[in-house]
Each structure stands twice: as C-alpha cells, then as structure tokens.
Design an enzyme around this catalytic site. Structure first.
Site, PDB file in Angstrom:
ATOM      1  N   SER A 281       0.941  -1.495   0.200  1.00  0.00           N
ATOM      2  CA  SER A 281      -0.188   0.164  -0.130  1.00  0.00           C
ATOM      3  C   SER A 281       0.738   0.973  -0.276  1.00  0.00           C
ATOM      4  CB  SER A 281      -1.101   0.323   1.126  1.00  0.00           C
ATOM      5  OG  SER A 281      -1.524  -1.062   1.620  1.00  0.00           O
TER       6      SER A 281
HETATM    7  N1  SAM Z   1      -1.151  -5.320   4.058  1.00  0.00           N
HETATM    8  C1  SAM Z   1       0.126  -5.174   3.402  1.00  0.00           C
HETATM    9  C2  SAM Z   1       1.015  -4.454   3.480  1.00  0.00           C
HETATM   10  O1  SAM Z   1       1.986  -4.465   3.881  1.00  0.00           O
HETATM   11  O2  SAM Z   1       1.988  -4.981   2.020  1.00  0.00           O
HETATM   12  C3  SAM Z   1      -0.305  -4.563   1.581  1.00  0.00           C
HETATM   13  C4  SAM Z   1      -1.895  -5.865   1.323  1.00  0.00           C
HETATM   14  S1  SAM Z   1      -2.424  -5.692  -0.298  1.00  0.00           S
HETATM   15  C5  SAM Z   1      -3.139  -3.907  -0.817  1.00  0.00           C
HETATM   16  C6  SAM Z   1      -3.985  -6.711   0.389  1.00  0.00           C
HETATM   17  C7  SAM Z   1      -3.128  -8.096   0.828  1.00  0.00           C
HETATM   18  O3  SAM Z   1      -4.651  -8.700   1.143  1.00  0.00           O
HETATM   19  C8  SAM Z   1      -3.577  -9.117  -0.563  1.00  0.00           C
HETATM   20  O4  SAM Z   1      -1.812  -9.412   0.046  1.00  0.00           O
HETATM   21  C9  SAM Z   1      -3.827 -10.105  -0.763  1.00  0.00           C
HETATM   22  O5  SAM Z   1      -3.696 -11.047  -1.242  1.00  0.00           O
HETATM   23  C10 SAM Z   1      -4.871 -10.282   0.858  1.00  0.00           C
HETATM   24  N2  SAM Z   1      -6.670 -10.456   0.750  1.00  0.00           N
HETATM   25  C11 SAM Z   1      -7.000 -10.684  -0.210  1.00  0.00           C
HETATM   26  N3  SAM Z   1      -8.508 -10.861   0.547  1.00  0.00           N
HETATM   27  C12 SAM Z   1      -7.792 -11.915   1.829  1.00  0.00           C
HETATM   28  C13 SAM Z   1      -8.308 -12.481   2.806  1.00  0.00           C
HETATM   29  N4  SAM Z   1      -9.624 -12.931   2.166  1.00  0.00           N
HETATM   30  N5  SAM Z   1      -8.141 -12.336   4.106  1.00  0.00           N
HETATM   31  C14 SAM Z   1      -6.666 -12.088   4.309  1.00  0.00           C
HETATM   32  N6  SAM Z   1      -6.179 -11.926   3.123  1.00  0.00           N
HETATM   33  C15 SAM Z   1      -6.376 -11.371   1.649  1.00  0.00           C
END
Ligand code: SAM
Length: 217
Positions: free
Chosen positions: A65
């Site tokens: 992000s």
């Molecule tokens: N917090 C992260 C960082 O600091 O790099 C950025 C997160 S990225 C914008 C969103 C993340 O949410 C992705 O890695 C995606 O695979 C994960 N994601 C999507 N749906 C999810 C779920 N139901 N449970 C856990 N993770 C999920």
C-alpha cells in the site's frame, strides 16, 4: 539483505515530512514509518521508488500500500503499545512491521499462499515477528479473538459481522468498504457492546476475497 544507510534514512525522513504535510498527526505512526526500511521490501527493479508516496506491485496481482494509506489506516486504528492487533492482508509485511514498531502484538493473515510463504520467510530477517496466519481473513481469526484492533488492508463489499464480533470492548475495526474500484475508509468502535461507525476519505484497494469478501479476484 539490502543495506540501510544514510541515504535511505534521509529518504525516509523526507517521506515522513510529506505524510505530515498530508495531514498525518500521530507521532507514533510517523515515528514507526521513519524506522521501517521500506526499500528492503522492494524488488531491485523498483528500489528507487521505495520512498515515493505510491503503491507498488509485490507479485500475485497484489500491492504494497501507499505510505499515506498505511499512515492513515494506522492513525485511525489508534494503536497503543501492547495492543493485540489482527491485520487482514499480510501482503509484503510492511504494515505489520509498522504495527510492530508501535509496540503492538500482531496477528497477520494472508489468503495467497505464495505471499504468505514469501513474507513469512522474509520478515523475521528484519527483526519483525508477527504471528503469521494463513487463510481467509474475511472471517477474522476466531481462535485468537478478541482483538483490541482489527485492520483490513483490502477493499470489502460490506463490513463482515464476523469481524466486529471479534473486537474486544473498546476495540476498533478499520476497513475500506465499497465497490471494486473505490472504497470509503470506515472505522467501527465497540462501546458497551454497541457499534459506533465513522466514515472518512475514499481509497482504492485490491479486493478482499473470501467468504465475507468478493467471490473472485
Ligand atoms: N498490508 C499489505 C502490506 O503491508 O504490504 C498490503 C496488503 S494488499 C493491499 C492486500 C492483501 O490482502 C493481499 O496480499 C491479498 O492477497 C490479501 N487478501 C485478500 N483477501 C484476503 C482474505 N480474505 N484474507 C486474507 N488476506 C486477503
């Protein structure tokens, strides 16, 4: 491991200054962002962009992000030293590192196996040791509930009740909610069992998948 020298610290200070100008006020958040070596989370090809206030690809169609987004969500979460925090969407592990720098105990859950494996292997090398969980975080993680704070770092279609159920009394959930293109940042506070909702600015997150999220990527 990439080095973290004078140049990188200078770039981080500039980033912190920019976040301050954009309205981030929580000194503990700014301090943490000033400490986490964001460039170490980047592929060599993107290294020069690490301290720009932008989101970047981390593989698997996912992103690390934008620093402003990390700062904004973390500020709204009102993190205190010793808080037990559940982060949904581990991704690169950068947000988890910021929460750990603030003295929280962090449980972080990821749905994508490759990202989970990669970040679990990488992040402890930096001295950051959250509890790594694999699975569908749209349902939270009941086995370790309740949490003082829950932070969702992917865009949800609705606020899953499973998450508010896992908040402790006085707990806070921060979650972007909307359609697949745009989401409003929502904060929910549990006060005497009641849920108090506030809405803030709009953001654009990758979708929260899973049972309480979007059905496909
Ligand atoms: N917090 C992260 C960082 O600091 O790099 C950025 C997160 S990225 C914008 C969103 C993340 O949410 C992705 O890695 C995606 O695979 C994960 N994601 C999507 N749906 C999810 C779920 N139901 N449970 C856990 N993770 C999920």
């Amino acid at each position: 491991m990439k080095s973290d020298g004078y140049r990188e610290r200078g770039l981080r200070n500039k980033l912190v200054k920019k976040l301050r100008e954009k309205g981030i006020r929580d000194e503990a958040v700014l301090d943490a962002i000033g400490k986490v070596p964001r460039h170490v989370f980047f592929d060599d090809a993107l290294l020069n962009h690490a301290y720009e206030d932008k989101a970047f690809p981390i593989g698997e169609g996912q992103t690390i992000s934008q620093p402003f987004t990390v700062a904004f969500q973390t500020e709204k979460l009102e993190v205190k030293r010793g808080d037990k925090v559940l982060e949904i969407g581990t991704g690169s592990g950068y947000q988890a590192a910021v929460l750990l720098e603030m003295g929280a105990t962090v449980y972080t859950i990821e749905y994508n196996r490759k990202l989970y494996d990669g970040t679990r292997a990488f992040l402890p090398n930096l001295g950051y040791n959250p509890f790594f969980l694999f699975g569908d975080g749209s349902k939270g993680y009941p086995a370790k509930a309740p949490y003082d704070k829950i932070l969702v770092t992917a865009g949800a279609p609705v606020v899953p009740e499973t998450l508010t159920d896992q908040l402790s009394e006085g707990g806070i959930l921060v979650i972007p909610v909307g359609d697949r293109e745009r989401q409003v940042m929502v904060r929910i506070r549990k006060v005497k069992g009641k849920l108090i909702k506030e809405e803030f600015d709009y953001f654009a997150f990758v979708p929260l998948l899973g049972e309480k999220g979007w059905k496909n990527a």
